[in-house]
Design a protein around this motif. Structure first.
Motif, mmCIF file in Angstrom:
data_model
loop_
_atom_site.group_PDB
_atom_site.id
_atom_site.type_symbol
_atom_site.label_atom_id
_atom_site.label_comp_id
_atom_site.label_asym_id
_atom_site.label_seq_id
_atom_site.Cartn_x
_atom_site.Cartn_y
_atom_site.Cartn_z
ATOM 1 N N ALA A 88 -68.725 -57.998 28.532
ATOM 2 C CA ALA A 88 -69.151 -56.629 28.249
ATOM 3 C C ALA A 88 -70.087 -56.118 29.339
ATOM 4 O O ALA A 88 -69.999 -54.951 29.759
ATOM 5 N N ALA A 89 -70.979 -56.969 29.829
ATOM 6 C CA ALA A 89 -71.878 -56.558 30.911
ATOM 7 C C ALA A 89 -71.089 -56.208 32.167
ATOM 8 O O ALA A 89 -71.417 -55.228 32.864
ATOM 9 N N ALA A 90 -70.055 -56.985 32.463
ATOM 10 C CA ALA A 90 -69.231 -56.690 33.636
ATOM 11 C C ALA A 90 -68.492 -55.370 33.468
ATOM 12 O O ALA A 90 -68.371 -54.591 34.420
ATOM 13 N N VAL A 91 -68.006 -55.095 32.272
ATOM 14 C CA VAL A 91 -67.318 -53.831 32.016
ATOM 15 C C VAL A 91 -68.272 -52.654 32.233
ATOM 16 O O VAL A 91 -67.902 -51.632 32.830
ATOM 17 N N VAL A 92 -69.511 -52.783 31.780
ATOM 18 C CA VAL A 92 -70.488 -51.718 31.996
ATOM 19 C C VAL A 92 -70.775 -51.547 33.485
ATOM 20 O O VAL A 92 -70.826 -50.418 34.000
ATOM 21 N N ARG A 93 -70.959 -52.653 34.211
ATOM 22 C CA ARG A 93 -71.190 -52.544 35.661
ATOM 23 C C ARG A 93 -70.022 -51.832 36.329
ATOM 24 O O ARG A 93 -70.215 -50.975 37.205
ATOM 25 N N MET A 94 -68.813 -52.184 35.949
ATOM 26 C CA MET A 94 -67.642 -51.533 36.532
ATOM 27 C C MET A 94 -67.645 -50.029 36.250
ATOM 28 O O MET A 94 -67.308 -49.217 37.121
ATOM 29 N N SER A 95 -68.025 -49.658 35.040
ATOM 30 C CA SER A 95 -67.996 -48.241 34.659
ATOM 31 C C SER A 95 -68.984 -47.418 35.468
ATOM 32 O O SER A 95 -68.866 -46.191 35.535
ATOM 33 N N GLN A 96 -69.961 -48.070 36.076
ATOM 34 C CA GLN A 96 -70.985 -47.364 36.846
ATOM 35 C C GLN A 96 -70.622 -47.202 38.318
ATOM 36 O O GLN A 96 -71.381 -46.587 39.072
ATOM 37 N N ILE A 97 -69.479 -47.741 38.737
ATOM 38 C CA ILE A 97 -69.036 -47.603 40.122
ATOM 39 C C ILE A 97 -68.298 -46.276 40.278
ATOM 40 O O ILE A 97 -67.300 -46.038 39.588
ATOM 41 N N PRO A 98 -68.748 -45.384 41.164
ATOM 42 C CA PRO A 98 -68.039 -44.106 41.348
ATOM 43 C C PRO A 98 -66.587 -44.325 41.766
ATOM 44 O O PRO A 98 -66.298 -45.148 42.631
ATOM 45 N N GLY A 99 -65.677 -43.612 41.125
ATOM 46 C CA GLY A 99 -64.275 -43.687 41.488
ATOM 47 C C GLY A 99 -63.592 -44.981 41.108
ATOM 48 O O GLY A 99 -62.532 -45.303 41.654
ATOM 49 N N ILE A 100 -64.158 -45.731 40.156
ATOM 50 C CA ILE A 100 -63.562 -47.009 39.758
ATOM 51 C C ILE A 100 -62.119 -46.814 39.300
ATOM 52 O O ILE A 100 -61.798 -45.844 38.605
ATOM 53 N N GLN A 101 -61.248 -47.717 39.723
ATOM 54 C CA GLN A 101 -59.843 -47.671 39.319
ATOM 55 C C GLN A 101 -59.649 -48.592 38.117
ATOM 56 O O GLN A 101 -59.520 -49.810 38.261
ATOM 57 N N PHE A 102 -59.661 -48.008 36.928
ATOM 58 C CA PHE A 102 -59.498 -48.740 35.681
ATOM 59 C C PHE A 102 -58.022 -48.765 35.330
ATOM 60 O O PHE A 102 -57.360 -47.730 35.281
ATOM 61 N N ALA A 103 -57.467 -49.957 35.081
ATOM 62 C CA ALA A 103 -56.026 -50.098 34.873
ATOM 63 C C ALA A 103 -55.650 -50.463 33.449
ATOM 64 O O ALA A 103 -54.469 -50.676 33.173
ATOM 65 N N GLY A 104 -56.627 -50.578 32.530
ATOM 66 C CA GLY A 104 -56.268 -50.820 31.143
ATOM 67 C C GLY A 104 -56.941 -52.045 30.553
ATOM 68 O O GLY A 104 -57.769 -52.705 31.184
ATOM 69 N N THR A 105 -56.564 -52.342 29.314
ATOM 70 C CA THR A 105 -57.137 -53.454 28.568
ATOM 71 C C THR A 105 -56.024 -54.288 27.948
ATOM 72 O O THR A 105 -54.872 -53.845 27.874
ATOM 73 N N GLY A 106 -56.360 -55.473 27.490
ATOM 74 C CA GLY A 106 -55.373 -56.312 26.817
ATOM 75 C C GLY A 106 -56.024 -57.347 25.922
ATOM 76 O O GLY A 106 -56.754 -58.217 26.413
ATOM 77 N N ASP A 107 -55.790 -57.227 24.613
ATOM 78 C CA ASP A 107 -56.110 -58.319 23.697
ATOM 79 C C ASP A 107 -54.888 -59.221 23.690
ATOM 80 O O ASP A 107 -53.841 -58.868 23.148
ATOM 81 N N HIS A 108 -55.023 -60.387 24.321
ATOM 82 C CA HIS A 108 -53.878 -61.294 24.496
ATOM 83 C C HIS A 108 -53.843 -62.421 23.464
ATOM 84 O O HIS A 108 -53.119 -63.400 23.643
ATOM 85 N N HIS A 109 -54.611 -62.278 22.410
ATOM 86 C CA HIS A 109 -54.739 -63.282 21.345
ATOM 87 C C HIS A 109 -55.542 -64.488 21.813
ATOM 88 O O HIS A 109 -56.476 -64.903 21.135
#
Length: 293
Positions: A88-109
């Motif tokens: 979760a901390a890494a996801v927040v850090r990523m969200s703070q990068i300008p222009g971040i290229q987010f490609a989606g999520t996956g609950d893979h079980h």
């Protein structure tokens, strides 16, 4: 396959090397978002990792072209975090990068994952495993799905806001959990990564993707043809430079060398590790954790 034909249970993924035309830009992205630290530098190259241990090697190659989307090569490098809170901390850090290229999520079980592309377009998965006793196996294959994760809800449920405020680096036990490649066809990938190298097949998606591992992990490597069906040997381009796999000792290294040689795979041996290419010229290094006595 018999036990002697398989990589040992303690096999794991080592550092991934990427070639880039803009070294400083990529260093900034992986330190700021992923949370890696500088481990070592040399002219034209930087090693990033955690707790003194290299996870990623970035090498500057300004004269190379970028890969085509349909080429064989890297699909993504997957960084495994030890807890949902660290993820979760890494996801927040990523969200703070300008222009971040987010490609989606996956609950893979077996795991929960968030997908990005770095500034060079290399795929990056950040994920955390669920406990192994929650994984479901049948006939040697593990059950994996892909279901949506709401990023905001995940962060709300798992972020340790106090700890996040005091540290912006990945925890000491973060590592490369798996590497996912683009290849030309699945049967050839199975013949190489299972029959020759010695991984066990853990899942497949028809004729489009293969997942392999050692020691009962859900997957250390995967190969797909979703963008690259029919691809031949790749040229020397930006992007993936080398994948390193670690084995426990020199005996395991020797057994792998014999399996590869018996199937006609050319192997370079420098006395410490062996290097070879898969059928699409993805470069692989096999390194023992314990040196020969």
């Amino acid at each position: 396959m018999t036990t002697i034909d398989l990589l040992p249970d303690a096999t794991a993924m080592g550092p991934v090397m990427l070639k880039t035309a803009k070294l400083a830009r990529l260093v900034h992205w992986y330190t700021t978002g992923v949370g890696l630290q500088h481990i070592a530098e040399r002219p034209g190259a930087v090693e990033l990792g955690v707790d003194g241990r290299t996870i990623l090697v970035l090498e500057e190659a300004p004269d190379l072209r970028g890969p085509n989307p349909s080429d064989a090569g890297l699909f993504h490098t997957a960084i495994l975090y030890p807890t949902q809170a660290a993820l979760a901390a890494a996801v927040v850090r990523m969200s703070q990068i300008p222009g971040i290229q987010f490609a989606g999520t996956g609950d893979h079980h077996v795991s929960e994952a968030f997908y990005f592309a770095d500034p060079d377009g290399n795929g990056v998965e950040l994920y955390a495993d669920r406990p192994r006793d929650q994984w479901e196996w049948a006939n040697g294959h593990v059950h994996m799905t892909t279901e949506f994760i709401d990023p905001n809800r995940f962060v709300d449920e798992h972020l340790d806001r106090g700890a996040f405020g005091t540290s912006q680096i990945a925890p000491a036990d973060a590592k490369v959990g798996h590497v996912h490649l683009q290849v030309g066809d699945v049967p050839t990938a199975r013949a190489f990564y299972v029959d020759a190298l010695g991984f066990a097949e853990t899942a497949s998606l028809g004729g489009t993707a293969l997942f392999v591992s050692a020691g009962g992990y859900h997957h250390h490597m995967a190969m797909n043809v979703w963008n690259s069906r029919g691809a031949g040997r790749r040229a020397d381009t930006l992007g993936l430079g080398r994948v390193e796999i670690t084995v426990p000792d020199a005996d395991a290294l020797g057994a792998a060398r014999q399996r590869l040689a018996a199937r006609g795979v050319a192997v370079a041996d420098d006395g410490r590790s062996i290097r070879f290419d898969d059928p699409w010229a993805n470069a692989i290094t096999l390194t023992p954790l314990a040196p020969a006595e």
